[in-house]
Each structure stands twice: as structure tokens, then as C-alpha cells.
Design a protein around this motif. Structure first.
Motif, PDB file in Angstrom:
ATOM      1  N   SER A 174       5.325  -7.150   6.101  1.00 62.40           N
ATOM      2  CA  SER A 174       5.907  -5.943   5.520  1.00 62.40           C
ATOM      3  C   SER A 174       4.843  -5.142   4.776  1.00 62.40           C
ATOM      4  O   SER A 174       4.164  -5.676   3.884  1.00 62.40           O
ATOM      5  N   ILE A 175       4.682  -3.876   5.134  1.00 64.08           N
ATOM      6  CA  ILE A 175       3.739  -3.001   4.439  1.00 64.08           C
ATOM      7  C   ILE A 175       4.134  -2.858   2.974  1.00 64.08           C
ATOM      8  O   ILE A 175       3.283  -2.768   2.091  1.00 64.08           O
ATOM      9  N   ARG A 176       5.449  -2.841   2.703  1.00 66.03           N
ATOM     10  CA  ARG A 176       5.937  -2.754   1.326  1.00 66.03           C
ATOM     11  C   ARG A 176       5.374  -3.885   0.474  1.00 66.03           C
ATOM     12  O   ARG A 176       4.850  -3.673  -0.624  1.00 66.03           O
ATOM     13  N   ASN A 177       5.479  -5.106   0.976  1.00 66.65           N
ATOM     14  CA  ASN A 177       5.020  -6.271   0.217  1.00 66.65           C
ATOM     15  C   ASN A 177       3.499  -6.287   0.050  1.00 66.65           C
ATOM     16  O   ASN A 177       2.991  -6.639  -1.014  1.00 66.65           O
ATOM     17  N   PHE A 235       1.573  -3.715  -0.044  1.00 68.64           N
ATOM     18  CA  PHE A 235       1.249  -2.664  -1.006  1.00 68.64           C
ATOM     19  C   PHE A 235       1.429  -3.175  -2.430  1.00 68.64           C
ATOM     20  O   PHE A 235       0.545  -3.003  -3.288  1.00 68.64           O
ATOM     21  N   ILE A 236       2.558  -3.814  -2.711  1.00 67.50           N
ATOM     22  CA  ILE A 236       2.832  -4.337  -4.056  1.00 67.50           C
ATOM     23  C   ILE A 236       1.803  -5.396  -4.444  1.00 67.50           C
ATOM     24  O   ILE A 236       1.262  -5.383  -5.560  1.00 67.50           O
ATOM     25  N   LEU A 278       7.263  -2.534  -9.316  1.00 68.63           N
ATOM     26  CA  LEU A 278       7.293  -2.077  -7.930  1.00 68.63           C
ATOM     27  C   LEU A 278       8.297  -2.865  -7.096  1.00 68.63           C
ATOM     28  O   LEU A 278       9.013  -2.307  -6.257  1.00 68.63           O
ATOM     29  N   ASP A 279       8.373  -4.171  -7.319  1.00 68.13           N
ATOM     30  CA  ASP A 279       9.263  -5.009  -6.522  1.00 68.13           C
ATOM     31  C   ASP A 279      10.728  -4.678  -6.785  1.00 68.13           C
ATOM     32  O   ASP A 279      11.584  -4.862  -5.903  1.00 68.13           O
ATOM     33  N   ILE A 324      10.949  -0.297  -5.477  1.00 67.48           N
ATOM     34  CA  ILE A 324      10.736   0.061  -4.074  1.00 67.48           C
ATOM     35  C   ILE A 324      11.800  -0.615  -3.220  1.00 67.48           C
ATOM     36  O   ILE A 324      11.994  -1.832  -3.316  1.00 67.48           O
ATOM     37  N   GLY A 367      13.878  -2.632  -0.603  1.00 67.84           N
ATOM     38  CA  GLY A 367      13.521  -3.765   0.230  1.00 67.84           C
ATOM     39  C   GLY A 367      14.656  -4.764   0.251  1.00 67.84           C
ATOM     40  O   GLY A 367      15.362  -4.941  -0.750  1.00 67.84           O
ATOM     41  N   GLU A 371      13.263  -9.693   2.938  1.00 63.88           N
ATOM     42  CA  GLU A 371      11.912  -9.144   2.983  1.00 63.88           C
ATOM     43  C   GLU A 371      11.138  -9.476   1.713  1.00 63.88           C
ATOM     44  O   GLU A 371       9.951  -9.813   1.767  1.00 63.88           O
ATOM     45  N   ARG A 372      11.783  -9.406   0.566  1.00 58.33           N
ATOM     46  CA  ARG A 372      11.143  -9.670  -0.721  1.00 58.33           C
ATOM     47  C   ARG A 372      10.895 -11.154  -0.952  1.00 58.33           C
ATOM     48  O   ARG A 372      10.188 -11.529  -1.881  1.00 58.33           O
TER      49      ARG A 372
END
Length: 608
Positions: free
Chosen positions: A454-457, A459-460, A511-512, A515, A517, A521-522
């Protein structure tokens, strides 16, 4: 304990102590298991040695600011006090606090506020101030000089005692437990990892004084803990039933740190005696000599019992209290990460909110004790010892409690404690490299719960780690750049932003939780499932690790205790939508089952 008991402890499946590699057990002794008494003493002493480097370094580091430079007797008394209080604090934390095998000792987060407090004009040390005529000052070590550093230490004591009340309220009120609802693997990972990463400079400085000795220490730990970990050494055992008998123990796996330190220490003695190391204080390798600190052995007292108020009546100032508050906030964030790291390495389930609240509250109590005794700083969980658990595979709570008793005894024996002040810096540096590396790796290991595709994870994770290192570095190099118009606010912000664990953990948590999610995913879903079935057995048994000794079965009978935040079976509401406790509550319906992640209690109070 007989030899067959040792064999049993090394093969039985622990509560939550299996690695996820086909069920093979990696932990020799989990939190509730008790090694034989002779192993407890040796392993406890090893834990003391692991913490000793950072423990005695703090008073030496703070000596110039407290006006202690030159008074070696006073410095040795302060070192003994720190060791003594560390033992008391560790006993309280492992027995009534979070109940994980964590050493409690002096926290380096207090360095900045203490230095800032001592920078005020009225507390500046005249012995280190070039504007002061040295001939007008009392002789170093005289009663006049001792009165000066005792007055400064009393000011630090008062500020610490008042500010520690804040941590006691935060902990026992359950506020820290409530915060755990917003903390997941992506928050824990940078918080724990930055504990080790932020300390690389301290380890490098020690090791660089003689890299060959440091690398030898690292190599010895690696050989003992990894290459020889399955080698069992023949030993003698005794039991009332069988008398003397022959057994075998994984000595190298149990004592890799102790064996490595002693071996490297002996090597330094040989190199010193043979003249292989330079005798010039400016020469590279001089810090590896074993004869540079022998003066401490002659001047230290044989026996001295530390007591509250030994430096005089504590004094209090507003600036000092707010500065200490900043250090306590940073220390609390770090300790939460330490609890999770320790639980993971020691074969225990992740601590529930009630245990976290109790641990933070107990750290406030131990900081109050540290202030009363006059250690010059508050106490916190020691990451070095968590790393030692990862190396030795011994996470027994009793071992840490035995180590605490050793610390209390050695805190009263000045000559014996002074002996370990002579451990060469390169040996300590090599040990730090391994320990801090292990702590960093434990933090990163939490990522296996998270979707790393995941790009989200990513990034964080990247932002929190980078800022956790870059932000404090800038604050350290630009101490006067933070200007809010209020000196107290400047001090608080400087301490918080100068702490890697706080910066990285705060950014990751923010952020977690902001953002978008999914819980899968988290890593929240997989993490919670891991909590529920960390051993594949009954959750009630594994969570019993956090039960209070002796009184737990009585607490279970009292219904009102479920509303006390630090009680092991505390719940937020009957629906179980946000359970923070560790004891079983009967709930109905699928919603209740979903919320009972931390449910289960155990009335076996035979454990320590």
C-alpha cells in the motif's frame, strides 16, 4: 530446580511464546516461567550489566552542570543512588506495574531540561564559568563545594517530584489506555525503531574509541548468541530427590552478553598489561585501557545506604517543573513502545490498555521516588534490556526481579559498583551496537501485520521515520531557534521535538488515523487476530500475565473494579465496543464478541 525441570522449561510451549515458523519455540523462558535459582542469579546479573553502562553514564554526563566535577566521592555516591533507586523502581514495575520483564532506570530524556534549569543565572556552576575568579571558590571536594552541588541537585529533585504527579494522574486515570485505541502497527513501528536508531550516535561514540575492541565484542555476542546457541554445555545439577546429577545447559544462548563483556574485558586487561594500548590520553585506543579509572576503586566507600532527602530539602521552581513535564511526556511515549517490544520478545501477548495505564502510572511513582532519593533524573523503561531479551531468549519476569534485587544490593556496595565503572568504553560501545540494533529490528518486525504493498502505508512509514531522525537533529543543532515568546514554552517544545520517538510516533499516529485506509490495509485486523490467538490456545491464560499478584482473585469478585482504568479487567462499557482490560467479562451478541479482544482472566496467583 532439578535438571529435568530445566529440560521441561526449554521444551514446553509458552503462552504466546511461539514464533510463527512452524510452531518452533524460540524463547527459552517466557514471562511466567522461572529458571533454576542459580540461572536466575546469573541472568539477573547479566541484565544489570546491560543497564549499567547507561545507568552510571548519566551522573557522569550531568556532573559538570550540577557542579559535581572533581568530587569523585560525591559522584560515586550519586551513582550508587541511581543503581539503588533503579532496583526499587524495577521491582515495583514488574510486580505492580505493567508486569513485563523491563528494567527501570535513569532516563536520558531528562538531560535537556536539567541542563536548561542549571543554565539559569542563579544555578550556573561557578567552577565551569570562566567569568568567575576560581581563587575565590571553595576547594573542590570541600564542604563548601559539596553544599553547592547538593543545592543544585535539590532543585532538580523538587521539580521532578512535582512533575511526576502529572504522570501518575495520566497513568492511573486511564488516559494513556484510551490513547491505545488510536495506536496500531504503523504507529508502534517507528516509535520502537527510532528508540534504537536515535541512539546510534551514542553507541558509535563509545565504539569509535577503539573499533577493534568494539567489533570483537560484537563478534563475541554474535558467536555466542547465534552460532553456538544450540550447543549445550555439560553441567552439574542438584535436587533433593536425585541429589547431584549431570545435565546440560545452553550456556552460550543464556549468557551471550555476559560472556562477551567478560571476554572483551579480559582482552583489554591483557592489552593494557602488555603495553599494546597507548598511554597517551589523546592516543586512539586509550579508552580501551583498564587502568584509567582505578582511582574510583580507592575512593569509593565499602557500604553506604542511600536514603530520601540525603542531599537536603528539595526546592521547587515553575521553570523546573514545566521542563520536567516535557521530559515525562517524551518518556511516556517511549515507554509505550517499550512495552510492546518487550511483550513481543518475551513471549507475552500485547499489553492491554489497563496494563499500559498501570505501567505509566507506576513510572510516575518511580519518578517520584527518584526525586525523593535524588538521582538527578526520572526513571523509564530501558530499551537496552529489551534488546538483551531478544539476544538471550530469556523473558522471565523473575529474572528481572532478581536483577532488581542485585541492583539494590550493589547500590549499597560502593566498592563493587565502582569496579564496573572501569569497563572500557569500546566494550560498552560494542554491546550497545548489538542491543540498539535488536530494538530497531523488533520495531520493524511489526510491519508484517501491515500491507506493505500500500502506497498509503509506505508514505506514513517513510515520513515518520525520516522526520523522527531529521527533526530532533535540527533541534539539537539550533537550540535557540525556537522562540515562542515564553521561555517555558520554548523549553517544552524543544524537549518534545528533540525526542525521536515522540516525533516519529506522533506523526505516524496522526497520519494513520487521518489518512483513509481499511483496517486490513492498516494491519489492525491482523494485529487484533494475533492478539486473540498469539499462542493458539486459551486467551484467558495468556492475558493472565498482566494479572496482579496475590489479590487478583479478590478483584475478580468485585464488580466495581471493572470501572477502574488500571484494573486488569477494566472495561469501557458493557457492550465491549472498546475494551481496554485483560479479564473476562461476559458479553452477549456478535458486537460484544468483537470487542472482547482483551478478554479473559486467570485466577492462578501462584506466579510472581
Amino acid at each position: 530446580m532439578a535438571s529435568d525441570d530445566v529440560e521441561k522449561n526449554n521444551t514446553a510451549a509458552p503462552p504466546g511464546g511461539e514464533e510463527e515458523t512452524g510452531g518452533k519455540r524460540e524463547i527459552l523462558y517466557t514471562v511466567t516461567e522461572v529458571p533454576p535459582w542459580y540461572l536466575c542469579i546469573l541472568l539477573g546479573f547479566q541484565q544489570f550489566l546491560t543497564a549499567f553502562g547507561a545507568t552510571f553514564s548519566y551522573p557522569i554526563l550531568m556532573a559538570p552542570f550540577l557542579c559535581l566535577v572533581g568530587d569523585s566521592v560525591g559522584l560515586s555516591e550519586m551513582i550508587g543512588t541511581v543503581i539503588f533507586v533503579s532496583g526499587i523502581s524495577t521491582l515495583l514495575q514488574t510486580t505492580l506495574g505493567v508486569r513485563l520483564p523491563i528494567i527501570q532506570s535513569i532516563s536520558y530524556s531528562f538531560i535537556t531540561p536539567v541542563i536548561s534549569l542549571m543554565s539559569i543565572s542563579e544555578w550556573q556552576c561557578p567552577y565551569t564559568n570562566p567569568a568567575v575568579n576560581a581563587t575565590s571558590l571553595p576547594e573542590v571536594g570541600s564542604d563548601g563545594h559539596r553544599s553547592m552541588w547538593k543545592a543544585r541537585l535539590a532543585e532538580v529533585q523538587g521539580a521532578l517530584m512535582v512533575s511526576s504527579l502529572f504522570q501518575i494522574v495520566i497513568g492511573f486515570s486511564g488516559l494513556m489506555g484510551l490513547l491505545m485505541n488510536f495506536i496500531g502497527p504503523l504507529t508502534i513501528t517507528p516509535t520502537i525503531a527510532l528508540i534504537g536508531l536515535s541512539l546510534f550516535e551514542a553507541a558509535s561514540d563509545k565504539a569509535s574509541s577503539q573499533w577493534w575492541i568494539s567489533l570483537t565484542t560484537v563478534a563475541l555476542i554474535a558467536v555466542f548468541s547465534q552460532y553456538l546457541r544450540n550447543v549445550r554445555v555439560p553441567c552439574a545439577a542438584y535436587s533433593r530427590r536425585d541429589g547431584c546429577s549431570k545435565t546440560s545447559l545452553p550456556i552460550f544462548n543464556l549468557f551471550p552478553v555476559l560472556l562477551a563483556i567478560v571476554s572483551a574485558w579480559v582482552l583489554c586487561v591483557i592489552l593494557t598489561v602488555t603495553g599494546a594500548l597507548p598511554d597517551d590520553p589523546k592516543g586512539w585506543g586509550y579508552q580501551a585501557r583498564t587502568d584509567t579509572r582505578t582511582e574510583v576503586l580507592h575512593k569509593a566507600q565499602w557500604f553506604r545506604f542511600p536514603y530520601p532527602g540525603q542531599w537536603g530539602m528539595p526546592t521547587v521552581s515553575v521553570a523546573g517543573v514545566f521542563g520536567m513535564l516535557a521530559a515525562l511526556l517524551a518518556s511516556m511515549i517511549e515507554s509505550v513502545g517499550d512495552y510492546y517490544a518487550c511483550a513481543r520478545l518475551a513471549g507475552a501477548p500485547p499489553p492491554p490498555g489497563s496494563a499500559v495505564s498501570r505501567g505509566i502510572g507506576m513510572e510516575g511513582v518511580t519518578c517520584l521516588i527518584a526525586g525523593a532519593w535524588g538521582t538527578g533524573g526520572g526513571t523509564t523503561s530501558y530499551s537496552e534490556n529489551i534488546g538483551a531479551i531478544g539476544i538471550t531468549k530469556v523473558g522471565s519476569r523473575v529474572v528481572i526481579q532478581v536483577g532488581a534485587v542485585i541492583m539494590i544490593v550493589l547500590g549499597c556496595l560502593g566498592k563493587f559498583g565502582a569496579l564496573f565503572v572501569t569497563i572500557p568504553d569500546p566494550v560498552v560501545g560494542g554491546m550497545f551496537i548489538v542491543m540498539f540494533g535488536m530494538v530497531t529490528a523488533v520495531g520493524i518486525s511489526n510491519l508484517h501485520f501491515v500491507d506493505l504493498g500500500s502506497i498509503r502505508n509506505l508514505f506514513i512509514l517513510g515520513i515518520s521515520l525520516f522526520f523522527g531522525l531529521a527533526g530532533p537533529r535540527w533541534v539539537s543543532a539550533n537550540s535557540g531557534k525556537i522562540q515562542t515568546g515564553n521561555d517555558i514554552a520554548n523549553q517544552i517544545i524543544s524537549v518534545l521535538l528533540g525526542t525521536s520517538m515522540f516525533v516519529g510516533g506522533f506523526i505516524a499516529a496522526f497520519l494513520d488515523n487521518t489518512i483513509p485506509g481499511t483496517v486490513e490495509e492498516r494491519g489492525i485486523l491482523k494485529w487484533r487476530k494475533h492478539e486473540e490467538s498469539s499462542s493458539g490456545g486459551d486467551r484467558r491464560d495468556t492475558m493472565a500475565v498482566y494479572d496482579l499478584p496475590l489479590i487478583q482473585k479478590y478483584l475478580n469478585k468485585l464488580k466495581f473494579t471493572r470501572y477502574i482504568p488500571f484494573c486488569p479487567h477494566f472495561i469501557l462499557d458493557e457492550r465491549g465496543s472498546s475494551s481496554l482490560g485483560g479479564c473476562c467479562q461476559r458479553r452477549k451478541g456478535p458486537r460484544a464478541q468483537e470487542g472482547a479482544v482483551n478478554a479473559g482472566y486467570h485466577e492462578d496467583n501462584t506466579r510472581m
